[in-house]
Design a protein around this motif. Structure first.
Motif, PDB file in Angstrom:
ATOM      1  N   MET A 187     -17.135  64.035 120.887  1.00 44.86           N
ATOM      2  CA  MET A 187     -17.809  62.771 120.566  1.00 44.86           C
ATOM      3  C   MET A 187     -17.696  61.850 121.767  1.00 44.86           C
ATOM      4  O   MET A 187     -17.291  62.265 122.850  1.00 44.86           O
ATOM      5  CB  MET A 187     -17.183  62.152 119.301  1.00 44.86           C
ATOM      6  CG  MET A 187     -17.980  61.043 118.669  1.00 44.86           C
ATOM      7  SD  MET A 187     -19.615  61.556 118.112  1.00 44.86           S
ATOM      8  CE  MET A 187     -20.271  60.021 117.509  1.00 44.86           C
ATOM      9  N   ALA A 188     -18.021  60.603 121.609  1.00 46.15           N
ATOM     10  CA  ALA A 188     -17.918  59.598 122.668  1.00 46.15           C
ATOM     11  C   ALA A 188     -17.645  58.255 122.017  1.00 46.15           C
ATOM     12  O   ALA A 188     -17.664  58.122 120.799  1.00 46.15           O
ATOM     13  CB  ALA A 188     -19.211  59.552 123.486  1.00 46.15           C
ATOM     14  N   LEU A 189     -17.375  57.263 122.854  1.00 46.84           N
ATOM     15  CA  LEU A 189     -17.142  55.913 122.336  1.00 46.84           C
ATOM     16  C   LEU A 189     -18.423  55.331 121.753  1.00 46.84           C
ATOM     17  O   LEU A 189     -19.527  55.730 122.124  1.00 46.84           O
ATOM     18  CB  LEU A 189     -16.616  55.024 123.452  1.00 46.84           C
ATOM     19  CG  LEU A 189     -15.245  55.412 124.006  1.00 46.84           C
ATOM     20  CD1 LEU A 189     -14.906  54.585 125.234  1.00 46.84           C
ATOM     21  CD2 LEU A 189     -14.163  55.244 122.953  1.00 46.84           C
ATOM     22  N   SER A 190     -18.264  54.375 120.872  1.00 47.32           N
ATOM     23  CA  SER A 190     -19.411  53.753 120.213  1.00 47.32           C
ATOM     24  C   SER A 190     -20.402  53.203 121.226  1.00 47.32           C
ATOM     25  O   SER A 190     -20.025  52.609 122.239  1.00 47.32           O
ATOM     26  CB  SER A 190     -18.930  52.612 119.306  1.00 47.32           C
ATOM     27  OG  SER A 190     -20.028  51.912 118.764  1.00 47.32           O
TER      28      SER A 190
ATOM     29  N   ALA B  64     -12.185  58.203 122.059  1.00 45.21           N
ATOM     30  CA  ALA B  64     -13.400  58.905 122.494  1.00 45.21           C
ATOM     31  C   ALA B  64     -13.376  60.381 122.111  1.00 45.21           C
ATOM     32  O   ALA B  64     -14.434  61.014 122.010  1.00 45.21           O
ATOM     33  CB  ALA B  64     -13.572  58.759 124.003  1.00 45.21           C
ATOM     34  N   ALA B  65     -12.189  60.944 121.910  1.00 49.66           N
ATOM     35  CA  ALA B  65     -12.070  62.363 121.569  1.00 49.66           C
ATOM     36  C   ALA B  65     -12.229  62.629 120.077  1.00 49.66           C
ATOM     37  O   ALA B  65     -12.253  63.790 119.667  1.00 49.66           O
ATOM     38  CB  ALA B  65     -10.716  62.892 122.050  1.00 49.66           C
ATOM     39  N   LEU B  66     -12.321  61.582 119.263  1.00 49.13           N
ATOM     40  CA  LEU B  66     -12.515  61.768 117.829  1.00 49.13           C
ATOM     41  C   LEU B  66     -13.893  62.357 117.555  1.00 49.13           C
ATOM     42  O   LEU B  66     -14.800  62.288 118.387  1.00 49.13           O
ATOM     43  CB  LEU B  66     -12.358  60.426 117.099  1.00 49.13           C
ATOM     44  CG  LEU B  66     -10.961  59.791 117.130  1.00 49.13           C
ATOM     45  CD1 LEU B  66     -11.018  58.373 116.562  1.00 49.13           C
ATOM     46  CD2 LEU B  66      -9.953  60.641 116.362  1.00 49.13           C
TER      47      LEU B  66
ATOM     48  N   PRO C  72     -15.556  55.108 116.149  1.00 48.67           N
ATOM     49  CA  PRO C  72     -15.168  53.849 115.505  1.00 48.67           C
ATOM     50  C   PRO C  72     -15.802  52.651 116.206  1.00 48.67           C
ATOM     51  O   PRO C  72     -16.156  52.714 117.390  1.00 48.67           O
ATOM     52  CB  PRO C  72     -13.642  53.820 115.673  1.00 48.67           C
ATOM     53  CG  PRO C  72     -13.241  55.230 115.958  1.00 48.67           C
ATOM     54  CD  PRO C  72     -14.398  55.835 116.688  1.00 48.67           C
ATOM     55  N   HIS C  73     -15.927  51.563 115.468  1.00 54.85           N
ATOM     56  CA  HIS C  73     -16.381  50.314 116.080  1.00 54.85           C
ATOM     57  C   HIS C  73     -15.297  49.774 117.007  1.00 54.85           C
ATOM     58  O   HIS C  73     -14.103  49.951 116.751  1.00 54.85           O
ATOM     59  CB  HIS C  73     -16.710  49.287 114.997  1.00 54.85           C
ATOM     60  CG  HIS C  73     -17.881  49.666 114.167  1.00 54.85           C
ATOM     61  ND1 HIS C  73     -18.081  49.207 112.888  1.00 54.85           N
ATOM     62  CD2 HIS C  73     -18.941  50.480 114.439  1.00 54.85           C
ATOM     63  CE1 HIS C  73     -19.211  49.709 112.411  1.00 54.85           C
ATOM     64  NE2 HIS C  73     -19.749  50.486 113.318  1.00 54.85           N
ATOM     65  N   ILE C  74     -15.719  49.114 118.077  1.00 50.94           N
ATOM     66  CA  ILE C  74     -14.791  48.597 119.081  1.00 50.94           C
ATOM     67  C   ILE C  74     -15.115  47.141 119.356  1.00 50.94           C
ATOM     68  O   ILE C  74     -16.289  46.773 119.531  1.00 50.94           O
ATOM     69  CB  ILE C  74     -14.884  49.404 120.395  1.00 50.94           C
ATOM     70  CG1 ILE C  74     -14.524  50.879 120.142  1.00 50.94           C
ATOM     71  CG2 ILE C  74     -13.961  48.820 121.460  1.00 50.94           C
ATOM     72  CD1 ILE C  74     -14.729  51.773 121.360  1.00 50.94           C
ATOM     73  N   GLU C  75     -14.074  46.298 119.403  1.00 49.40           N
ATOM     74  CA  GLU C  75     -14.256  44.910 119.802  1.00 49.40           C
ATOM     75  C   GLU C  75     -13.020  44.425 120.550  1.00 49.40           C
ATOM     76  O   GLU C  75     -11.919  44.967 120.381  1.00 49.40           O
ATOM     77  CB  GLU C  75     -14.529  44.004 118.599  1.00 49.40           C
ATOM     78  CG  GLU C  75     -13.331  43.768 117.711  1.00 49.40           C
ATOM     79  CD  GLU C  75     -13.594  42.779 116.570  1.00 49.40           C
ATOM     80  OE1 GLU C  75     -14.761  42.366 116.400  1.00 49.40           O
ATOM     81  OE2 GLU C  75     -12.639  42.444 115.852  1.00 49.40           O
ATOM     82  N   VAL C  76     -13.212  43.430 121.380  1.00 44.90           N
ATOM     83  CA  VAL C  76     -12.102  42.760 122.059  1.00 44.90           C
ATOM     84  C   VAL C  76     -11.568  41.682 121.125  1.00 44.90           C
ATOM     85  O   VAL C  76     -12.350  40.937 120.526  1.00 44.90           O
ATOM     86  CB  VAL C  76     -12.572  42.145 123.387  1.00 44.90           C
ATOM     87  CG1 VAL C  76     -11.445  41.362 124.051  1.00 44.90           C
ATOM     88  CG2 VAL C  76     -13.097  43.226 124.326  1.00 44.90           C
ATOM     89  N   GLU C  77     -10.238  41.595 121.001  1.00 45.75           N
ATOM     90  CA  GLU C  77      -9.687  40.542 120.150  1.00 45.75           C
ATOM     91  C   GLU C  77      -8.543  39.817 120.852  1.00 45.75           C
ATOM     92  O   GLU C  77      -7.396  40.255 120.827  1.00 45.75           O
ATOM     93  CB  GLU C  77      -9.182  41.090 118.807  1.00 45.75           C
ATOM     94  CG  GLU C  77      -8.953  39.947 117.814  1.00 45.75           C
ATOM     95  CD  GLU C  77      -7.835  40.185 116.814  1.00 45.75           C
ATOM     96  OE1 GLU C  77      -7.789  39.467 115.811  1.00 45.75           O
ATOM     97  OE2 GLU C  77      -7.000  41.078 117.045  1.00 45.75           O
TER      98      GLU C  77
ATOM     99  N   GLY D  45     -16.128  54.268 132.246  1.00 42.49           N
ATOM    100  CA  GLY D  45     -15.368  55.278 132.961  1.00 42.49           C
ATOM    101  C   GLY D  45     -14.991  56.468 132.095  1.00 42.49           C
ATOM    102  O   GLY D  45     -14.790  57.580 132.591  1.00 42.49           O
ATOM    103  N   LEU D  46     -14.905  56.242 130.772  1.00 43.82           N
ATOM    104  CA  LEU D  46     -14.586  57.322 129.833  1.00 43.82           C
ATOM    105  C   LEU D  46     -15.829  58.027 129.320  1.00 43.82           C
ATOM    106  O   LEU D  46     -15.731  58.935 128.502  1.00 43.82           O
ATOM    107  CB  LEU D  46     -13.783  56.758 128.665  1.00 43.82           C
ATOM    108  CG  LEU D  46     -12.378  56.234 129.001  1.00 43.82           C
ATOM    109  CD1 LEU D  46     -11.782  55.482 127.815  1.00 43.82           C
ATOM    110  CD2 LEU D  46     -11.481  57.386 129.419  1.00 43.82           C
TER     111      LEU D  46
END
Length: 388
Positions: A1-4, A343-345, A349-354, A386-387
């Motif tokens: 898979m990859a990041l959202s 990213a390997a899942l 998943p959703h991603i946000e800065v907090e 980069g990922l």
């Protein structure tokens, strides 16, 4: 898979908002200018406090109106933060942020109402996420019970399953482990999910719970616990616990505290009265010890174990682009392995800065918040690019 591939954004709990007008003001003053700075679509991780979500739903076609306001500004929203229930910017929040807990009808109703609003913002067939508190706080005299919380979360999952059947929009709750809470370590989190699945199975609702209830992995929180970021994600995945949301965040780090006078002096500047800042230390034998809050009393007399520790980490969200804060370090090094594991899942998943602490951060404040948030978004997007 990859990041959202959804537009990266930040959590809007950094902006005070106790009315719908406040919410729109925060978008106009900060979120839209940040989007213009980064020059690409931006996700707005909305926080709708209990009075705000009630106001939206009491207004005729309230969710549709909010959706129109978002569209007019060129913003998208696919994730909510429903951890803080009340005024997250009160003079003193501290342990009150964990109330009401997941044994209460109030927490259930609030989360379901947030889901109703979020459903109105998602496109047809879209998926949303809602982060929430880790059941309750260990420091209270009457700690929440796992079984009662599991019943409430099962009720929530059934509501979300009905909502998905009605409109085709899947919304998932993301329980966010945090130091000194009922769920703080990955091991405790997995243990709770086994309880939750058992309660759900007894009600014929295990499928709904597994689909709609998972974890919000906050990188700062697990770094404060000295947990290995990649191992956390792998352990959750192997246990069958879905990571529904990831919050990109950094903690404060003080190395060699007994010899680092400049670092200890700098850490005093992070003592403040609004939020809880749990402190953990890793001892030379590998054990960890914790203190519930960063206070002047703690810094004056942290005790022999803290004094002899190799390193301290403090739950104080600091800018995710910062490697150092003068003589203090940060846990930024945890971000790459954490996001690489995500990213390997087999799903994204959703991603946000907090980073919600800008207003109480030493030498910061809200005067240049747009620049600070922009830098965080850009730094996080660079890691994600980069990922791959």
């Amino acid at each position: 898979m990859a990041l959202s591939r959804l537009p990266l954004g930040y959590c809007a709990n950094v902006h005070p908002a106790q009315t719908f007008a406040d919410l729109l003001s925060g978008l106009d003053r900060f979120t839209v200018p940040v989007m213009r700075r980064v020059g690409r679509p931006l996700g707005a991780g909305l926080w709708l406090a209990q009075p705000v979500v009630d106001e939206v739903l009491a207004t005729p076609h309230g969710p549709a109106r909010l959706a129109d306001e978002m569209t007019r500004r060129g913003l998208t929203a696919y994730t909510f933060n429903a951890f803080p229930y009340g005024d997250f910017h009160a003079a003193r929040v501290k342990e009150n942020v964990y109330l009401p807990d997941w044994t209460t009808a109030e927490r259930l109703a609030y989360t379901e109402r947030c889901a109703t609003v979020l459903s109105g913002l998602l496109p047809e067939g879209g998926e949303g996420s809602i982060s929430t508190l880790p059941i309750g706080f260990k420091g209270f005299d009457n700690q929440p019970g796992f079984l009662q919380a599991a019943e409430r979360l099962t009720d929530c999952a059934l509501t979300l399953a009905r909502l998905a059947a009605e409109n085709g929009r899947v919304i998932r709750v993301a329980i966010e482990p945090e130091p000194f809470c009922l769920l703080e370590t990955t091991e405790e989190t997995i243990e709770f999910f086994h309880v939750l699945w058992g309660v759900a199975a007894a009600r014929g609702a295990e499928e709904a719970v597994r689909e709609h209830i998972g974890v919000c992995y906050d990188v700062c929180h697990q770094a404060v616990e000295f947990e290995d970021p990649a191992a956390c994600v792998v352990a959750l995945d192997r246990a069958g616990v879905r990571v529904n949301k990831v919050q990109v965040s950094c903690a404060v780090e003080l190395t060699h505290p007994s010899d680092n006078r400049a670092g200890r002096d700098a850490l005093r500047q992070f003592v403040e009265p609004r939020y809880l800042h749990q402190v953990f230390a890793r001892l030379r034998d590998g054990r960890t010890v914790g203190a519930v809050d960063l206070t002047p009393e703690f810094l004056n007399d942290p005790g022999p174990e803290f004094k002899s520790a190799e390193v301290w980490r403090v739950h104080f969200h600091v800018p995710v682009d910062a490697e150092r804060l003068g003589p203090l370090g940060t846990t930024r090094s945890a971000l790459v392995p954490a996001l690489a594991a995500v990213a390997a899942l087999s799903y994204a998943p959703h991603i946000e800065v907090e980073t919600y602490t800008w207003s109480v951060m030493p030498g910061q404040g809200a005067s240049d918040l747009v620049t600070g948030l922009t830098n965080e978004i850009e730094a996080t997007q660079k890691i994600m690019n980069g990922l791959g």
